[in-house]
Design a protein around this motif. Structure first.
Motif, short mmCIF file in Angstrom:
data_model
loop_
_atom_site.label_atom_id
_atom_site.label_comp_id
_atom_site.label_asym_id
_atom_site.label_seq_id
_atom_site.Cartn_x
_atom_site.Cartn_y
_atom_site.Cartn_z
N CYS B 260 0.83 -1.21 0.00
CA CYS B 260 0.00 0.00 0.00
C CYS B 260 0.86 1.26 0.00
CB CYS B 260 -0.92 0.02 1.21
SG CYS B 260 -2.19 -1.24 1.12
N LEU B 261 1.98 1.20 0.71
CA LEU B 261 2.88 2.35 0.78
C LEU B 261 3.45 2.66 -0.60
CD1 LEU B 261 3.24 3.63 3.55
CD2 LEU B 261 5.62 2.91 3.48
N VAL B 262 3.80 1.60 -1.33
CA VAL B 262 4.31 1.79 -2.68
C VAL B 262 3.23 2.46 -3.54
CG1 VAL B 262 5.02 0.63 -4.80
CG2 VAL B 262 5.96 -0.09 -2.59
N LEU B 263 1.99 1.97 -3.42
CA LEU B 263 0.89 2.57 -4.16
C LEU B 263 0.71 4.04 -3.76
CD1 LEU B 263 -1.76 -0.29 -4.16
CD2 LEU B 263 -0.45 0.57 -6.10
N PHE B 264 0.83 4.29 -2.45
CA PHE B 264 0.67 5.64 -1.92
C PHE B 264 1.72 6.58 -2.50
CE2 PHE B 264 1.73 8.72 1.45
CZ PHE B 264 0.52 9.33 1.59
N LEU B 265 2.98 6.12 -2.56
CA LEU B 265 4.05 6.96 -3.11
C LEU B 265 3.84 7.17 -4.61
CD1 LEU B 265 7.13 5.53 -1.17
CD2 LEU B 265 5.89 7.67 -0.79
N LEU B 266 3.42 6.12 -5.31
CA LEU B 266 3.09 6.25 -6.72
C LEU B 266 2.01 7.32 -6.93
CD1 LEU B 266 2.84 2.67 -8.30
CD2 LEU B 266 4.28 4.57 -9.02
N LEU B 267 1.02 7.27 -6.05
CA LEU B 267 -0.10 8.20 -6.15
C LEU B 267 0.38 9.64 -5.98
CD1 LEU B 267 -3.17 8.29 -6.37
CD2 LEU B 267 -3.29 8.26 -3.91
N ARG B 268 1.24 9.86 -4.99
CA ARG B 268 1.77 11.22 -4.77
C ARG B 268 2.59 11.67 -5.96
NH1 ARG B 268 2.00 14.48 -0.80
NH2 ARG B 268 4.11 15.13 -1.27
N TRP B 269 3.32 10.72 -6.56
CA TRP B 269 4.15 11.08 -7.71
C TRP B 269 3.27 11.41 -8.91
CZ3 TRP B 269 4.26 8.02 -12.20
CH2 TRP B 269 5.13 8.49 -13.18
N ALA B 270 2.18 10.65 -9.05
CA ALA B 270 1.36 10.79 -10.25
C ALA B 270 0.38 11.96 -10.17
CB ALA B 270 0.57 9.50 -10.49
N SER B 271 0.04 12.40 -8.95
CA SER B 271 -1.00 13.42 -8.82
C SER B 271 -0.65 14.65 -9.64
CB SER B 271 -1.15 13.82 -7.35
OG SER B 271 -1.66 12.74 -6.63
N PRO B 272 -1.64 15.24 -10.36
CA PRO B 272 -1.37 16.44 -11.15
C PRO B 272 -0.84 17.55 -10.26
CG PRO B 272 -3.55 15.57 -11.64
CD PRO B 272 -3.04 14.81 -10.46
N ARG B 273 0.22 18.18 -10.70
CA ARG B 273 0.78 19.31 -9.95
C ARG B 273 -0.13 20.52 -10.07
NH1 ARG B 273 2.86 15.52 -9.11
NH2 ARG B 273 5.00 14.80 -9.25
N LYS B 274 -0.07 21.37 -9.04
CA LYS B 274 -0.92 22.55 -9.10
C LYS B 274 -0.41 23.58 -10.10
CE LYS B 274 -3.55 22.32 -4.92
NZ LYS B 274 -3.60 22.58 -3.51
N ASP B 275 0.90 23.55 -10.43
CA ASP B 275 1.42 24.54 -11.37
C ASP B 275 1.03 24.23 -12.81
OD1 ASP B 275 3.04 22.46 -12.00
OD2 ASP B 275 4.87 23.31 -11.15
#
Lengths: 352, 278, 278, 352
Positions: B260-275
């Motif tokens: 789950c942690l790996v998925l969580f880190l993937l998710l943070r990496w993949a999330s669209p940036r606000k800029d």
């Protein structure tokens, strides 16, 4: 009375610095500047919702720098009126009453003065823009603040309401003698409302003084541009003459160490044929461009490589059939040439 | 302006900072600290507690590896199904306005609110021999009870809303005008979707896939009804807990948390940036 | 402009409507129909299938009533705890900017991604006698394993993110400027919060409470680890399913679905309208 | 050539109705109107992304009403340029190439013409507003559309870029002879770009005609107001005179059945003292209000209960020291008084 001493607010990506201001009791003072100059930030520091990095803020001689907003007794009127949408008009106006019961026990005269008698039971969203702004004004005055801050109170209004609210603010100020500090980006508004003004740019105050003085005698290129002196050229001043490139313009003599001139575009007259001899300065140049601005037009004329900007009505331009590429003649009266300090000396001035 | 009179007034000195320590902010900060501790402490302890030996033992146990593998396989398949069916659905929801749209949006969120064992029971009821749908499945030789198919089915059910909502947001962020221009240049709806919409929304789709998969990996109640075997990791944790006790179930739990942690880190990496950079 | 020449051209006649039946839209509509059927069919069948007698029997079974009551009681308590601690936290997250804010937001979402039995195991590990926190609890005479306290604890854990995210959105929709004005009129931060922020955000708080409670009512995996008894409804469904089979568990499941349906309808009623009326 | 016949688009809360338009081959046609008039909706119906409720759309004589957008070969240029942000400049320009390989096989001349040679490898977000608009123009022209639609292509641009793009569009139109249909709310823009124009209001076309004709001879109060004839009064026309209330104004004689007059505010001259006798109409009234508009000001004068609006430069107002409440004199030349049909007759006109 408002006094701001050596104020600095440092935020990520923006900083207000060296802010020194004094608004005298009963005075109406305007903070002028373009969007992003830091005007609203300064207002919010005075209200007390933005923490101050350095410096002090005094109201009527009391140092308020550390006080929370609710203990400062400063009224605020925002351009978007910021009325409480879940309360009706009467509840909005009476909102601050429970925190300062001693002052203004009867709101009747205030409500009548602002013409709100018939609106008291109305919901906020059913009001017009001008009515909303009057309610917001009543709400801030109901707690009898020692100082009223106005954050572009007219900008969001319909032009017709704008005149009403502007007049109302002016007469209220004259009658109650409340100290007003208003923020605006519109010079005409400052001119109408305020005695003195400060022009801000990029978090600093560029010039402070009576409104007319700033309009007529800007001291920095930014202020010159802001008050409409769109022609700004470095120059050598010799007696009554200003030498720009290989051009020599007669001006009225002024005392001081000047190294630049500024001229309003509307003070430069343009026509096709030469002017008759007179006391004005006459120049000959090439018409580079005509930019339509609705009723009038910007006219760009190149005189020996120096770009001049003039304004003329489209009616006049059409009559004289001026076109881009024409050779044209300019006339500038000596009294319309404003002498300024050079760029280097400007940072040496002390403001305040 | 003389300074003496002003400074002599008995008022709080500047910098006393009464705004910063007011009780309102203090209480809010305290509540926030409690919440963060409440969420983080059990998880951190969980990850930190087991010794290296415990972990080595866990990872060398083929049953554990098989269960985690089964979890990843079934969740991944569920995410893939969500991708195939959910993408066009999310596109319709992002682009079209129609009466009853809010109701459809609510229906999509239903699986989040349905108790997990009920999901399993509802799907089993449908697949039973007394049900017309179950008879169809039977004729097609599709088994739900105790099969990988059944697991994928319930995991898709619980994961779908996460995929659809993420992708719908992504499609909404692509201006419809870009698609109009693309079509005016001669591109068909298909070309437009693959050349314009997809490249601009892929990040949201990735986020949706990860969220759908993470939700599916973590499901237990619905799976345990439909299929105790083949065993997915959450079922194994439960089995070991009931059969051998807390200590024995912890290593498997740690293994699953790592996933789950790996998925969580993937998710943070993949999330669209606000800029806004894609 | 003569019409004859134009009309003679061999082009599709107006209203042939080739835009409406293009395969792109057709496939999207088909996928959407499949998804809606996949979500709705099992649930509708579930609600429709049991006879009135089945239902009457279920509702007259005191065990069922007790389990559903326990579910409502524990979920309600969890929602209340989320309300008390989550409200100030959500307010801070909506109003303050600070470095690491995105990380904190991710941490709040963690409970959604943690496998459900792992949540139970993590909380039990913390509460065990070998753990410093467990010893503190022990001295305070607080039991987690097999108690209502334990159930409330895990339900709060899984429900918190739903409450916090809903309320944070609600607070963000209240202009900070209204609070500034309120304070400039003499209201303290407390008065401002209760007279301005709360009345304008109550709808979001209600939505948050309902979502938190719905999520808690539906939890099974974490609860079954921490407490088989006192029995909440999802655990009872599972018990009856394993002990007596599908048919016997259905009536309880229907009862629980009814509860969720009520929460669902409440949610739709409470959701902030798009036209902005509070 | 674009022809729109009896078009109607009915949406919840808004409807376009009775739209009849013809844009001749190679013509530049402007759709004018305020925000919300339905201009962009009409464009999107012509492109094919908004379904049509009734009526037909022809391009070059072909009925396109039922065709999907990709088979219409209509170019579109939006004010926000709508470039594909994930593609570079060259990829944006070449986007449509694969769908119509036969036309314009070499994009070199087009790219050179628009001055984009050095930008080809640049990312979209690194371009200036003017560059973006040039790329969008190249992209739509690269597929050699039979018709180019422009949706306020200049509005979002910096004033300086605006002149560039406007000039570019004009010369491109003159050189390529492409049919242009542009939407704008700015009369000056329509004047510069288009030969003919239609004024839209609330989903209907109010008037169609050459740009100058609409500017000089508006036929409805809405169009009169839109082209700047802010003074609109019902009147009785007797020979050369227009009678408004108890006022009699001389006008130039025009044929037709007129029941109203319209006058531009800039054609009304205001001064404090009386004018010398001449051929103009002279009025005396009370100055009610001066509304600052920056370089110029709106002046409202009440003449026997009839409100007149004039425009004057602030320079002139300051010089003559006019103030609110003064008695002032107005002069209006007979040729500046525009005679109009009355309100009742206007709905009887047929448009198109």
């Amino acid at each position: 009375m408002i006094r701001v001493e050596d104020l600095a607010i440092v935020l990520p990506g923006f900083a207000l610095e060296d802010i020194n201001l004094q608004v005298d009791p009963g005075e109406a003072f305007a903070l002028l500047g373009p969007t992003g100059a830091g005007k609203t930030l300064l207002l919010e520091a005075i209200i007390g919702v933005v923490p101050v990095t350095r410096g002090r803020i005094f109201i009527d001689g009391c140092n308020l720098t550390g006080l929370p907003p609710e203990r400062r007794r400063i009224g605020i009127l925002y351009q978007d009126h910021a009325l409480f949408p879940h309360l009706d008009v009467a509840e909005n106006i009476a909102y601050g009453q429970r925190y300062c019961t001693s002052v203004l026990p009867d709101l009747g005269p205030l409500i009548e003065r602002l013409g709100l008698q018939r609106l008291l039971k109305r919901r906020i969203h059913s009001l017009s823009g001008g009515e909303k702004q009057r309610v917001a004004l009543a709400r801030s005055l109901a707690v009898a603040p020692s100082v009223l801050l106005l954050d572009e109170p007219l900008t969001a209004l319909d032009p017709n309401f704008r005149e009403d609210i502007r007049g109302l603010l002016k007469t209220l100020h004259q009658d109650t003698g409340i100290t007003l500090l208003m923020v605006t980006h519109d010079f005409a508004e400052a001119h109408f409302m305020a005695q003195r003004t400060a022009v801000m740019n990029r978090g600093r105050i560029e010039q402070v003084g009576p409104v007319d003085a700033i309009f007529d005698r800007p001291e920095t290129p930014f202020v010159a541009d802001f008050v409409g002196m769109k022609n700004f050229f470095p120059a050598v001043i010799e007696g009554h003459d200003a030498i720009i490139g290989n051009m020599r313009l007669r001006c009225t003599s002024q005392d001081g160490d000047f190294h630049a001139v500024a001229i309003r575009p509307e003070n430069i007259r343009v026509r096709k044929g030469p002017f008759d001899g007179g006391t004005e300065n006459y120049l000959e140049g090439k018409l580079k461009r005509i930019l339509n601005r609705g009723f009038y037009a910007d006219v760009r004329v190149d005189v020996d490589g120096i770009p001049f900007r003039a304004i003329d009505t489209r009616r006049h331009l059409n009559r004289t059939a001026l076109a881009e590429g024409d050779t044209v003649h300019l006339a500038i009266a000596p009294e319309d040439i404003h002498l300024m300090r050079g760029l280097r000396q400007q940072r040496q001035r002390l403001i305040g | 302006m003389s300074k003496t009179t002003d400074d002599a007034l008995p008022l709080p000195s500047p910098g006393s900072g009464c705004c910063r320590v007011d009780p309102f902010l203090g209480i809010a900060l305290a509540a926030s600290a409690i919440i963060m501790a409440f969420i983080l402490l059990p998880l951190v302890e969980m990850v930190v507690q087991p010794s290296v030996d415990d972990l080595r033992e866990t990872w060398s146990d083929p049953d554990v590896i098989r269960a985690i593998g089964m979890s990843l396989y079934t969740s991944g398949t569920a995410a893939l199904i969500a991708f195939v069916f959910g993408t066009p659905f999310a596109y319709l929801m992002a682009r079209k306005q129609f009466p009853g749209k809010r109701l459809v949006e609510s229906v999509v969120d239903l699986p989040i609110m349905i108790p997990h064992p009920v999901v399993g029971i509802a799907l089993l009821s449908m697949a039973g021999r007394h049900h017309w749908f179950g008879r169809i499945l039977n004729q097609l030789n599709i088994q739900i009870m105790g099969t990988v198919t059944g697991i994928v089915c319930v995991l898709t059910f619980v994961g779908l809303p996460f995929y659809i909502n993420a992708v719908k947001t992504g499609f909404e962020a692509v201006p419809a005008r870009l698609e109009t221009v693309s079509r005016s240049l001669g591109a068909s709806p298909w070309s437009t979707f693959f050349r314009i919409t997809l490249p601009l929304a892929w990040r949201s789709m990735l986020v949706g896939l990860i969220m759908c998969m993470a939700r599916a990996v973590s499901e237990f109640g619905a799976v345990v009804i439909v299929a105790y075997h083949p065993m997915v990791a959450p079922v194994m944790i439960y089995e070991r807990f009931t059969a051998y006790g807390l200590k024995y179930s912890q290593p498997v739990a740690v293994g699953l948390i790592m996933v789950c942690l790996v998925l969580f880190l993937l998710l943070r990496w993949a999330s669209p940036r606000k800029d806004g950079t894609a």
